[in-house]
Design an enzyme around this catalytic site. Structure first.
Site, short mmCIF file in Angstrom:
data_model
loop_
_atom_site.label_atom_id
_atom_site.label_comp_id
_atom_site.label_asym_id
_atom_site.label_seq_id
_atom_site.Cartn_x
_atom_site.Cartn_y
_atom_site.Cartn_z
N LYS A 358 -8.08 -4.47 2.42
CA LYS A 358 -7.42 -5.63 3.02
C LYS A 358 -8.01 -5.89 4.41
O LYS A 358 -8.30 -4.96 5.15
CB LYS A 358 -5.93 -5.36 3.14
CG LYS A 358 -5.20 -5.41 1.80
CD LYS A 358 -5.10 -6.84 1.27
CE LYS A 358 -4.51 -6.86 -0.13
NZ LYS A 358 -5.43 -6.41 -1.14
N SER A 433 -1.26 -0.11 -4.09
CA SER A 433 -1.05 -0.07 -5.53
C SER A 433 -2.05 -0.99 -6.24
O SER A 433 -2.46 -0.73 -7.36
CB SER A 433 0.37 -0.47 -5.88
OG SER A 433 0.60 -1.79 -5.42
N GLU A 434 -2.47 -2.07 -5.54
CA GLU A 434 -3.42 -3.01 -6.16
C GLU A 434 -4.71 -2.29 -6.57
O GLU A 434 -5.17 -2.39 -7.70
CB GLU A 434 -3.76 -4.12 -5.17
CG GLU A 434 -4.71 -5.15 -5.74
CD GLU A 434 -5.52 -5.82 -4.65
OE1 GLU A 434 -6.66 -6.17 -4.93
OE2 GLU A 434 -5.00 -6.00 -3.53
N GLU A 435 -5.25 -1.53 -5.62
CA GLU A 435 -6.48 -0.79 -5.90
C GLU A 435 -6.27 0.22 -7.01
O GLU A 435 -7.10 0.37 -7.90
CB GLU A 435 -6.98 -0.07 -4.64
CG GLU A 435 -7.77 -0.95 -3.70
CD GLU A 435 -6.84 -1.72 -2.76
OE1 GLU A 435 -5.72 -1.27 -2.53
OE2 GLU A 435 -7.27 -2.79 -2.28
#
Lengths: 523, 158
Positions: A358, A433-435
């Site tokens: 990010k 959590s996205e990764e």
């Protein structure tokens, strides 16, 4: 041949000697009256002997000895030639062929001896009194008279010449003298081990199937009885090849030289066979031995074979190396030349999902945004026609993050992960959590190919998540090498070629990436 | 079986003992007599056996020993329980070409310094000898010493 004035005795023996009782009688010529057996008589018979004490000129002539056994009779004729000997009077020397000289040899450099031969019956008592050389009595210490022998120490060439031994003979109380002349020669004797001058345990290069003759050269001393031969497997070659006769030993030749004899012995191979190589063929001369070993010549078929193999192997290695060097260019060229354009019918919507940390504040964060949001779309989408899903650009606002990732990743063919050094990415790739979801999807569910791009050189991966370490180990990483200026990037740089190589083969709509300048000029 | 060996002719030579007696062939007997002018020593024939590896090592060269004229070979046979030296009518090359060593005809020729000994291969320890006083027939003997001379000097005619 007997000289006048000397005692003389002759023994009549019956050969082959038998153990039978024999009766021996001596006669002079054809005279019926036998020789007297009276021991006092000048000429008389004693057992089988006839004695002349001493010999006179008149005694010359033929004598016969008659031997009677139980069932047979033998007659042996003896012709006595008598001559006058003039001892030490060179002017009246007897001719050699009428001489009663003994001939003896002394050996140079050795201790040797001369022998005074006195052949008389046992009734005669013999006592050697003096030795002479060239008519002079021998008194040197080098000479030593023992019994009937004259020992000579360290024989030299000067020791040759005319010697004489003088002995006193006593028979029935009467004394006589016996004088024997001895002609002495000095001979050099050499002994030792034979020398093989060739072969010298060497190798010989020879073509398979060709004939071959090798000569063994030996020098050996005279009077040797050494065996000279060629052996293989400790067997003489003529015997070893008795059936085929393929390998034969030649006749021995010898050349007498002054000091020694030079011998040669050949070995002949009608045709050199494969079994002959690397096997010792040994030339023997008495206790000496030396071998030859056959070898293929340098330009033999085997060498060609080996050389050819090496050349082929190096060619293959070169091709592999060149392929490795130009693999990416080749694949990219192949794709542009032969693969059709158009959508791949695999139900996917995007060519790649771009995952990146990010954005943070600072120059590195700016660079990351620049790469992800400007440069990547510029090169891969606009120049090369790929379609990317960039989280933070392409998602529909309001959708739950997890469901977006879950759906979108299924529609992508590749996963592009951009990583930055630990200081920047700390806490992001690890925890977001996205990764986690993306990487999980890519690795576990779809078996998707991952393109790992390092924004800067990352020396230490230890603090990276396990998934990233695994991806790097499996797929490797591509190091960003461009700058972050807004100026146009070319898809033909090394970095972009590496990225494109890992991107799907077929994509829409163009067949090859256009140059940035071309695009810019059109805009 | 064909001819195995490489030598065409045997060696020719004379043998005398250390008392300067030469070998003489007289009345079918080989005797040793003092060498003199007019005494013609017999020519001996010698040829090395082709199979030294099958015989005792370090005893000398195994050789066949014969006379040039008459064509006989020396051999050792047991006669009335006693090893005896005999002369057999025999071509030495025929012995040489045999496929195996013919032991009764073989002697170890040991050259030690200037002298040679001839030891029977068939009867090890028995040597060719002559009586020291001379004019005796050649024998084979175990008694090496004063009674018999077993040391000879071999001179080859090259």
């Amino acid at each position: 041949m007997i000289s006048v004035g000397q005692p003389f005795a002759f023994n009549c023996t019956l050969p082959p000697q038998t153990l039978e009782e024999v009766n021996i009688t001596w006669f002079r010529n054809t005279n019926k009256i036998p020789i007297s057996k009276n021991l006092q008589s000048r000429i008389h018979q004693e057992q089988s002997w006839i004695l002349f004490l001493p010999m006179t000129q008149r005694d010359a002539g033929i004598y016969q000895c008659v031997i009677k056994t139980v069932d047979s009779c033998y007659r042996i004729h003896v012709n006595l030639i008598v001559f006058k000997k003039y001892w030490c009077r060179t002017s009246r020397k007897s001719p050699t062929n009428l001489s009663d000289e003994y001939i003896q040899t002394l050996h140079f450099g050795k201790d040797d001896s001369l022998t005074c031969h006195l052949n008389f019956p046992e009734s005669c008592v013999l006592e050697l009194s003096k030795w002479y050389k060239e008519c002079k009595e021998i008194k040197e210490e080098r000479f030593n008279s023992v019994g009937m022998k004259l020992f000579v120490k360290n024989v030299s060439a000067e020791d040759r010449g005319m010697y004489a031994c003088l002995a006193r003979l006593t028979h029935e109380g009467k004394n006589y003298t016996v004088l024997n002349d001895i002609s002495v020669d000095v001979r050099k004797l050499e002994y030792g081990v034979p020398k093989i001058t060739y072969p010298r345990n060497n190798t010989i290069e020879v073509e398979l199937g060709s004939p071959l003759t090798v000569t063994c050269n030996i020098t050996d001393f005279r009077d040797n009885t050494n065996l000279r031969c060629w052996k293989v497997n400790n067997t003489q070659v003529n015997r070893y090849y008795a059936q085929s006769k393929r390998i034969r030993e030649g006749y021995e030749s010898s050349v007498p030289l002054e000091q020694y004899i030079w011998y040669t012995v050949n070995i002949t191979f009608n045709q050199v066979d494969l079994e002959d190589y690397d096997r010792p063929f040994v030339c023997h001369a008495g206790v000496s031995a030396a071998y030859i070993m056959l070898k293929f010549p340098v330009s033999d078929p085997r060498a060609y074979l080996i050389g050819g193999f090496i050349a082929l192997a190096s060619a293959v290695l070169s091709v592999v190396y060149i392929y490795h060097l130009f693999k990416i260019d080749l694949v990219l060229w192949y794709r542009s030349a032969f693969l059709s354009t158009g959508n791949i019918r695999d139900g996917k919507l995007y060519d790649a999902y771009v995952l990146y940390p990010k954005p943070q504040s600072g120059s590195q964060s700016h660079n990351l945004d620049m790469l992800v949001l400007t440069i990547l779309p510029e090169v891969l989408e606009r120049q090369c026609g790929y379609k990317l899903f960039i989280f933070g650009r392409d998602e529909v606002p309001g959708q739950a993050v997890a469901s977006v990732i879950d759906e979108m990743i299924k529609l992508c063919r590749r996963l592009i992960i951009i990583i930055v050094p630990e200081s920047l990415s700390f806490g992001l790739l690890k925890n977001t959590s996205e990764e986690q979801i993306t990487v999980y999807q890519a690795l576990v569910q779809d078996g998707m190919q991952v393109i790992l791009i390092e924004l800067e050189t990352i020396k230490d991966y230890t603090d990276m998540p396990e998934s990233i370490k695994y991806i790097r180990q499996k797929h490797g990483a591509i190091q960003w090498s461009g700058n972050f200026m807004a100026e146009p990037q070319s898809a033909k740089t090394k970095f972009w070629k590496k990225v494109r190589y890992r991107m799907p083969a077929a994509r829409a709509p163009s067949s090859s990436c256009r140059t940035a300048s071309g695009r810019m000029s059109r805009n | 079986m064909g001819q195995v060996s490489a030598r065409k002719e045997p060696l020719l030579g004379n043998i005398q003992d250390i008392s300067h007696q030469v070998w003489l062939f007289q009345d079918q007997t080989l005797i040793a007599v003092p060498r003199k002018h007019g005494v013609v020593p017999v020519n001996v024939t010698l040829i090395a056996c082709n199979y030294p590896e099958t015989l005792e090592k370090n005893k000398g060269n195994p050789i066949y020993l014969g006379l040039e004229e008459p064509q006989v070979c020396l051999c050792c046979r047991e006669l009335e329980g006693q090893p005896t030296l005999q002369m057999m009518k025999q071509n030495i090359l025929d012995l040489y070409h045999q496929t195996e060593p013919v032991k009764p005809f073989l002697f170890y020729h040991n050259q030690n310094g200037r002298t040679s000994t001839f030891e029977s291969v068939a009867f090890p320890g028995w040597f060719i000898g002559v009586c020291s006083k001379g004019h005796c027939p050649l024998i084979i003997t175990q008694e090496l010493g004063s009674i018999y001379t077993t040391d000879f000097v071999l001179s080859l005619l090259q």
